[in-house]
Design a protein around this motif. Structure first.
Motif, short mmCIF file in Angstrom:
data_model
loop_
_atom_site.label_atom_id
_atom_site.label_comp_id
_atom_site.label_asym_id
_atom_site.label_seq_id
_atom_site.Cartn_x
_atom_site.Cartn_y
_atom_site.Cartn_z
N HIS A 29 -7.63 121.21 64.30
CA HIS A 29 -6.65 121.23 64.85
C HIS A 29 -5.65 119.94 64.39
O HIS A 29 -4.40 120.11 64.24
N ASP A 30 -6.28 118.88 64.47
CA ASP A 30 -5.61 117.65 63.66
C ASP A 30 -4.92 117.97 62.47
O ASP A 30 -3.88 117.42 61.94
N LEU A 31 -5.82 118.61 61.43
CA LEU A 31 -5.16 119.14 60.14
C LEU A 31 -3.97 119.91 60.35
O LEU A 31 -3.20 119.54 59.45
N VAL A 32 -3.91 120.85 60.97
CA VAL A 32 -2.78 121.50 61.51
C VAL A 32 -1.62 120.87 61.82
O VAL A 32 -0.49 120.51 61.22
N ARG A 33 -1.97 119.89 62.81
CA ARG A 33 -0.87 118.84 63.46
C ARG A 33 -0.40 118.16 62.07
O ARG A 33 0.87 117.66 62.28
N LEU A 34 -1.26 117.44 61.30
CA LEU A 34 -0.69 116.60 60.45
C LEU A 34 -0.17 117.49 59.17
O LEU A 34 0.30 116.86 58.06
N ASP A 35 -0.27 118.85 59.33
CA ASP A 35 0.41 119.59 58.23
C ASP A 35 -0.03 119.42 56.85
O ASP A 35 0.43 119.56 55.81
N VAL A 36 -1.53 119.28 56.95
CA VAL A 36 -2.17 119.22 55.77
C VAL A 36 -2.25 120.76 55.12
O VAL A 36 -2.56 121.73 55.63
N THR A 37 -1.99 120.94 53.59
CA THR A 37 -2.13 122.16 52.85
C THR A 37 -3.06 122.17 51.83
O THR A 37 -3.67 120.86 51.60
N ARG A 38 -3.40 123.22 51.28
CA ARG A 38 -4.36 123.24 50.28
C ARG A 38 -4.09 122.48 48.89
O ARG A 38 -4.82 122.38 48.03
N GLY A 39 -2.92 122.08 49.05
CA GLY A 39 -2.52 120.88 47.91
C GLY A 39 -2.90 119.64 48.06
O GLY A 39 -2.87 118.76 47.02
N ASP A 40 -3.43 119.32 49.28
CA ASP A 40 -3.63 117.90 49.74
C ASP A 40 -5.25 117.99 49.61
O ASP A 40 -6.10 118.91 49.18
N HIS A 41 -5.82 116.60 49.94
CA HIS A 41 -7.38 116.45 49.91
C HIS A 41 -7.62 115.74 51.27
O HIS A 41 -6.83 114.96 51.71
N LEU A 42 -8.78 115.90 51.63
CA LEU A 42 -9.46 114.90 52.61
C LEU A 42 -10.56 113.82 52.05
O LEU A 42 -10.99 114.06 50.83
N ARG A 43 -10.45 112.70 52.78
CA ARG A 43 -11.28 111.63 52.27
C ARG A 43 -12.26 111.62 53.69
O ARG A 43 -11.76 111.43 54.75
N ALA A 44 -13.54 111.58 53.52
CA ALA A 44 -14.40 111.50 54.57
C ALA A 44 -15.03 109.98 54.31
O ALA A 44 -15.99 109.84 53.64
N VAL A 45 -14.55 109.21 55.27
CA VAL A 45 -15.13 107.57 55.20
C VAL A 45 -16.18 107.50 56.53
O VAL A 45 -15.70 107.60 57.65
N ALA A 84 -13.55 120.68 55.55
CA ALA A 84 -12.72 120.57 54.23
C ALA A 84 -13.21 122.31 53.49
O ALA A 84 -12.27 122.84 52.74
N ALA A 85 -14.53 122.70 53.74
CA ALA A 85 -14.70 123.85 53.18
C ALA A 85 -14.10 125.14 53.51
O ALA A 85 -13.90 126.28 53.29
N THR A 86 -13.85 124.84 55.12
CA THR A 86 -13.12 125.96 55.79
C THR A 86 -11.79 126.07 56.05
O THR A 86 -11.21 127.01 56.31
N TYR A 87 -11.37 124.84 56.17
CA TYR A 87 -9.78 124.88 56.55
C TYR A 87 -8.97 125.45 55.58
O TYR A 87 -9.18 125.26 54.39
N GLN A 88 -8.21 126.40 55.84
CA GLN A 88 -7.27 127.18 55.07
C GLN A 88 -8.43 127.60 53.65
O GLN A 88 -7.81 127.87 52.62
N ARG A 89 -9.44 128.04 54.21
CA ARG A 89 -10.40 128.56 53.04
C ARG A 89 -10.76 127.72 52.24
O ARG A 89 -11.23 127.79 51.05
N PRO A 145 -5.73 115.44 43.87
CA PRO A 145 -4.52 116.29 44.21
C PRO A 145 -3.94 115.93 45.61
O PRO A 145 -4.60 115.80 46.46
N GLY A 146 -2.48 115.67 45.40
CA GLY A 146 -1.65 115.82 46.81
C GLY A 146 -2.06 114.59 47.71
O GLY A 146 -2.22 113.57 47.07
N ARG A 147 -1.63 114.73 48.81
CA ARG A 147 -1.80 113.72 49.80
C ARG A 147 -3.23 113.46 50.08
O ARG A 147 -4.01 114.39 50.27
N ALA A 148 -3.75 112.28 50.46
CA ALA A 148 -4.82 111.87 50.92
C ALA A 148 -4.92 111.91 52.55
O ALA A 148 -4.07 111.25 53.02
N PHE A 149 -5.68 112.65 53.23
CA PHE A 149 -6.02 112.50 54.80
C PHE A 149 -7.45 112.09 55.07
O PHE A 149 -8.45 112.64 54.72
N THR A 150 -7.46 111.01 55.63
CA THR A 150 -8.85 110.40 55.86
C THR A 150 -9.41 110.66 57.18
O THR A 150 -8.70 110.48 58.22
N VAL A 151 -10.50 111.02 57.34
CA VAL A 151 -11.42 111.38 58.34
C VAL A 151 -12.32 110.40 58.51
O VAL A 151 -13.02 110.19 57.74
#
Ligand code: NAD
Length: 503
Positions: free
Chosen positions: A241-257, A270-275, A201-207
């Motif tokens: 903080h970076d996720l807030v700066r990037l405007d990541v919402t619950r409709g998006d997802h993270l990629r742990a590389v 991911a478990a805790t950001y915006q619950r 779902p949504g945009r992918a944000f890579t960490v």
């Protein structure tokens, strides 16, 4: 349904295989409904051609004659390019059918023998009359299903949820479907996954961490410093903080590389950001591909203890790109190898045989290890019982790490811990065999100068033992690993002292 059908349509034929009673027909019907295709069941087509029920043909003409007719029909169906084909349980015994399956997308419904037997009991099936013969046939066919399967599901009910992932899999990749109370998801092992798009779902944000970024994730959005010392709340806070700066919402997802550190840390964020936002795990170390990325345990270390703050957060998918292992330093490869040996001891069977032969850690081994972890966490998501077998070798390993003040790293410590566990298991010949495997991989098999008394005491403290006996994970045989076994203090001390003696 139409939209889902179009979305899920596959470029190759989907072929469903598995033992009698696994649920193949149910899976074929379910997937045919979604794809709006005719469900083709090879056995049903065969009965039509034979002009009689299969049991009657079997009784009249025998298995050999049946297998010949089966080959004709199956090869014809596969050739026709039907969207969904269900195979009879024995079709995989035919080498020509196995060869033909390579060009299709073959899904194995892998259900245990007891469940299969319960389901076929009392049916007219000719091969379901004698339980011992049934069990022997099951054991004989398992490696053949394993050989042909591009995807392994634990039951027919997973086929529809797995369809989008089956469609997204790059050619040559293999998938195991993980089912836990906290979520079901694909674990894919193949090449080209690290930067391929994946349905999420949504945009992918890579960490990622600074090292992996240079090698495999140039476009990453969030970069953390590399290394266990950064698996902390402080780094987690930086990520939040970076996720807030990037405007990541619950409709998006993270990629742990990255390795297990990036996986645990990103999973925790991911478990805790915006619950809670979804996370796709893209492990790039051997250790993370065979172990850490699968199972949904996430967390960070406290100064007082490792992995002390965390959450269970199952990923949306685990995508293991084998190419990333090509840039791994030898010491990191060896650390992963210790977990491969542990996993092979837990799994037994063909995985153990492969590892015991001293062969390389190839795609088959990584996939088989991933499947083993999938199976263990599927049975026990939250460490209540079976999952504890994954601690094989880790009890003494943690004590060695602590007592050496982390001068002995995790991988080498697990190598030593496995050897202690095998001695405590009374499996001396197996211990010798494992010692040679670990040694050949560059892992230590002795630790001259070890303070055995201190390591044994730390092990007992770590296990919060209540009496004289220390609960341990022991190996009865490859494939028969049990947790909660009692070990006496004197035996523990002797097994650790032995590690201090030169070979
Ligand atoms: N969640 C779980 O169930 C679970 C299970 C086992 C271990 N773990 C955790 O995993 C962590 C250890 O994982 P790890 O061994 O992967 O460590 P790691 O993530 O620190 O990676 C090891 C090193 O290799 C580098 N690296 C990663 N991928 C690379 C690549 N492809 N090429 C070159 N360098 C690469 C990293 O930058 C790092 O320096 C520990 O924190 C442990 O607690 C978690």
């Amino acid at each position: 349904v139409e939209a889902l059908g179009a979305q899920a349509r596959l470029s190759r034929s989907l072929v469903i295989t598995g033992f009698m009673g696994a649920g193949k027909s149910t899976a074929v019907r379910a997937v045919a409904r979604v794809l709006e295709a005719e469900p083709l069941d090879a056995d049903a087509v065969l009965e039509e051609r034979l002009g009689m029920p299969i049991p009657d043909f079997f009784d009249a003409h025998g298995e050999q004659a049946f297998r010949e007719r089966e080959e004709q029909v199956v090869l014809e169906l596969l050739d026709r390019g039907a969207p969904v084909v269900g195979l009879g349980g024995g079709a995989v015994e035919n080498p020509r059918i196995r060869a033909a399956l390579r060009d299709h997308l073959c899904v194995w419904i892998d259900v245990d023998v007891d469940t299969c037997w319960r389901r076929v009991l009392g049916s007219a099936r000719p091969l379901a009359r004698d339980r011992d013969a049934f069990v022997a046939r099951f054991a004989r066919r398992r490696p053949l299903y394993e050989e042909v399967a591009h995807a392994v599901l634990g039951g027919a009910q997973s086929i529809v949820p797995a369809l989008p992932s089956l469609r997204a899999m790059p050619p040559g990749a293999r998938m195991a479907w993980a089912t836990t109370a906290g979520g079901s998801y694909p674990v894919v092992v193949g090449e080209g996954l690290v930067d391929a798009p994946w349905p999420a779902p949504g945009r992918a944000f890579t960490v990622t961490d600074a090292t992996v970024r240079e090698l495999w994730a140039r476009d990453a959005d969030v970069i953390v410093p590399a290394g266990e010392q950064h698996k902390t709340l402080r780094t987690a806070e930086q990520v939040w903080h970076d996720l807030v700066r990037l405007d990541v919402t619950r409709g998006d997802h993270l990629r742990a590389v990255g390795g297990g550190v990036v996986g645990d840390l990103t999973g925790f964020c991911a478990a805790t950001y915006q619950r809670g936002v979804p996370v796709v795990q893209v492990p790039t170390t051997l250790l993370a591909q065979v172990d850490a990325a699968i199972g949904g345990k996430t967390g960070v270390d406290l100064p007082q203890a490792k992995n002390y703050v965390g959450a269970y957060h199952q990923p949306l998918a685990v995508l293991s790109d084998l190419r990333t292992l090509g840039t791994l330093p030898a010491s990191e490869h060896a650390a992963g190898y210790a977990e491969v040996v542990k996993t092979a001891l837990i799994a037994g069977g063909t995985l153990w045989e492969r590892v015991a032969s001293g062969g390389p850690v190839d795609a088959d081994v990584v996939f088989a290890c991933a499947r083993t972890k999938v199976r263990v966490v599927g049975a026990d998501e939250r460490d209540g019982g079976l999952r504890q077998v994954l601690n094989l070798g880790h009890t003494v390993a943690h004590a060695i790490e602590t007592v050496s003040r982390h001068q002995v790293l995790h991988g080498p410590a697990v190598s030593l811990g496995l050897l202690a566990a095998l001695r405590l298991s009374g499996r001396d010949a197996l211990r010798d065999q494992v010692r040679d495997l670990l040694g050949a991989a560059g892992l230590p098999t002795t630790l001259p100068g070890i303070d055995a008394a201190e390591v044994a005491a730390t092990t007992r403290r770590d296990k919060k033992r209540t009496g004289e006996a220390v609960p341990f994970v022991l190996v009865h045989a490859p494939g028969d690993v049990r947790h909660g076994e009692a070990v006496g203090s004197a035996d523990l001390l002797a097994a650790v002292e032995e590690l201090g003696r030169a070979a």
